[in-house]
Scaffold this active site. Structure first.
Site, short mmCIF file in Angstrom:
data_model
loop_
_atom_site.label_atom_id
_atom_site.label_comp_id
_atom_site.label_asym_id
_atom_site.label_seq_id
_atom_site.Cartn_x
_atom_site.Cartn_y
_atom_site.Cartn_z
CD GLN A 67 -1.36 -0.22 3.65
OE1 GLN A 67 -2.50 0.19 3.47
NE2 GLN A 67 -0.96 -0.74 4.79
CG HIS A 108 -4.39 0.81 -0.25
ND1 HIS A 108 -4.49 2.09 0.25
CD2 HIS A 108 -5.35 0.09 0.36
CE1 HIS A 108 -5.49 2.13 1.13
NE2 HIS A 108 -6.03 0.94 1.21
CG ASP A 127 -9.67 1.16 0.03
OD1 ASP A 127 -10.83 1.48 -0.24
OD2 ASP A 127 -9.32 0.79 1.18
CD GLU A 170 -9.98 -2.50 0.31
OE1 GLU A 170 -10.13 -2.46 1.54
OE2 GLU A 170 -8.89 -2.75 -0.25
CG ASP A 180 -12.28 -1.76 3.72
OD1 ASP A 180 -12.35 -2.22 4.86
OD2 ASP A 180 -11.51 -0.84 3.41
CD GLN A 232 -8.74 -4.81 4.46
OE1 GLN A 232 -7.85 -4.67 5.30
NE2 GLN A 232 -9.34 -3.79 3.89
CE LYS A 292 -12.29 -3.21 7.99
NZ LYS A 292 -13.30 -3.91 7.19
CB THR A 340 -4.85 -1.15 9.86
OG1 THR A 340 -4.60 0.25 9.85
CG2 THR A 340 -4.41 -1.72 11.20
CB CYS A 341 -0.97 1.56 7.34
SG CYS A 341 -2.28 2.75 7.71
#
Length: 406
Positions: free
Chosen positions: A167, A189, A232, A267, A301, A323, A325, A354-355
């Site tokens: 991403q 992403h 996304d 997404e 998502d 996704q 998550k 997640t980042c």
């Protein structure tokens, strides 16, 4: 072997907590910060430092099992639990969770995970504590965490790398070059989370998809390199096109053409504000695309947060891929079950997250990935590409190197 003590340590994550509602509406970007007032409860700024809690199980033989509690970047929205701050939740862990494990035997992962995941703790607490449970079982049995998952769920470890999805964050051009040079399987992403990035009618996204295609062909690291494009759009496409499904499907067809010769996934094309409406919308879009022979894949998502959510989106064919998550599902036992359910029912399984996670949670998720074999796994944490890709890629290769030795 018993757990003799539990220690908590506050930490930082690989990114930030962001007030998604403010970013979608009134916020203005200024460097790495945002100008404006937060609108989601719990936020004191639109962007603030991500926080984590390391949960450390002290084992009877002196070993330490470790998991990290973390929550997604866009906490407190889309049906998710509220903002996760270490100072608020370390006391909860020490007072309410620690007594569930201290002095108790290390049994099986599934049994130990159920102990905390069956209680109404914040998803981030359940996420981190169950990571520590898996690590404790692995250390007791002198096995890899992936081997523990495979044994308890009657699976076979992957004999190859799981496709890795990188991403870009806001740096959606320079970071793409990093992805291409490293050979990311899925990219970029794109973080298309407002109208400016998308274009008022999506024109900026079409231009970006075409640019991606050209850039990949120009700098492909080897002959035949053919990554999937995965972008996304955070529901912004629906806003731009007035939630007119015919217009949205028409636009998605244009995305397919712009991305050629590469396959593309979109997404979160719409965000309908609730789970039932979101399921209905994605199911309708998926059906319309099938009728028209459009080969773009839609990824669920928003509002697909829990294990139950994943099942409902899957059962209703609301999208081509879900996704998963990981922090939003709470215990990592739910992540495992969600991947397996998607695979059983023919839904694409994206082991995401997640980042805003940590190196530790990414490593544990990599073990889950190598045991459950999802269609793709997110390179995490962070938005810099290099770090997250390194953590996930290297952990996968360690598992491959050790799985037949231990």
């Amino acid at each position: 072997m018993k757990i003799t003590n539990i220690i908590c340590a506050p930490g930082r994550t690989g990114f930030f907590f962001d007030d998604q509602k403010a970013i979608k509406t009134t916020a203005k970007a200024d460097g790495n910060a945002y100008i404006g007032e937060p609108v989601t409860p719990g936020f004191t700024r639109i962007r603030q430092a991500g926080e984590s809690i390391s949960v450390l199980f002290i084992l009877e033989d002196g070993q330490i099992a470790h998991g990290d509690c973390a929550a997604v970047q866009y906490s407190g929205t889309g049906g998710r639990d509220p903002l996760f701050l270490a100072q608020d939740f370390i006391p909860v862990i020490m007072k309410e969770v620690a007594p569930l494990y201290i002095g108790k035997d290390i049994t099986t992962f599934r049994e130990m995970a159920h102990t905390v995941d069956s209680a109404p703790f914040h998803t981030a607490i359940r996420y981190g504590v169950t990571q520590a449970c898996l690590d404790a079982v692995a250390k007791k049995n002198k096995k890899l965490m992936a081997q523990v998952v495979a044994k308890e769920y009657d699976l076979e470890l992957s004999d190859k790398l799981i496709p890795i999805f990188s991403q870009s964050g806001d740096d959606r051009y320079a970071n793409v070059d990093k992805m291409i040079l490293k050979g990311s399987d899925i990219l970029p992403h794109g973080l298309v989370n407002n109208i400016t990035k998308l274009g008022h009618k999506g024109e900026n996204l079409l231009e970006y998809a075409a640019w991606l295609s050209g850039r990949i062909q120009q700098f492909a690291p080897w002959e035949g390199y053919s990554p999937v494009l995965h972008i996304d759009v955070y529901g912004v496409l629906g806003i731009a096109l007035d939630h007119d499904f015919e217009k949205i499907v028409d636009f998605i067809a244009k995305c397919e053409a712009a991305a050629a010769p590469f396959n593309i996934r979109i997404e979160g094309p719409v965000d309908m504000g609730g789970r039932e409406a979101q399921v209905e919308a994605l199911a309708k879009l998926t059906s319309m695309m099938k009728t028209r022979g459009i080969n773009v894949e839609i990824v669920a998502d928003e509002w697909c947060n829990t294990y139950e959510d994943v099942r409902i989106f899957t059962d209703n064919k609301a999208g081509h891929m879900a996704q998963i998550k990981t922090p939003d599902l709470g215990g990592i036992n739910n992540t495992i079950e969600a991947v397996l359910y998607c695979k059983e029912k023919g839904m694409g399984a994206y082991l995401g997250g997640t980042c805003n996670e940590t190196d530790r949670s990414a490593q544990v998720c990599t073990h889950i990935s190598m045991a459950t074999k999802p269609d793709q796994m997110l390179a995490k944490p962070g938005m810099g590409v290099d770090e997250g890709y390194m953590i996930v890629y290297n952990e996968m290769n360690r598992i491959l190197a050790l799985k037949d030795v231990l």
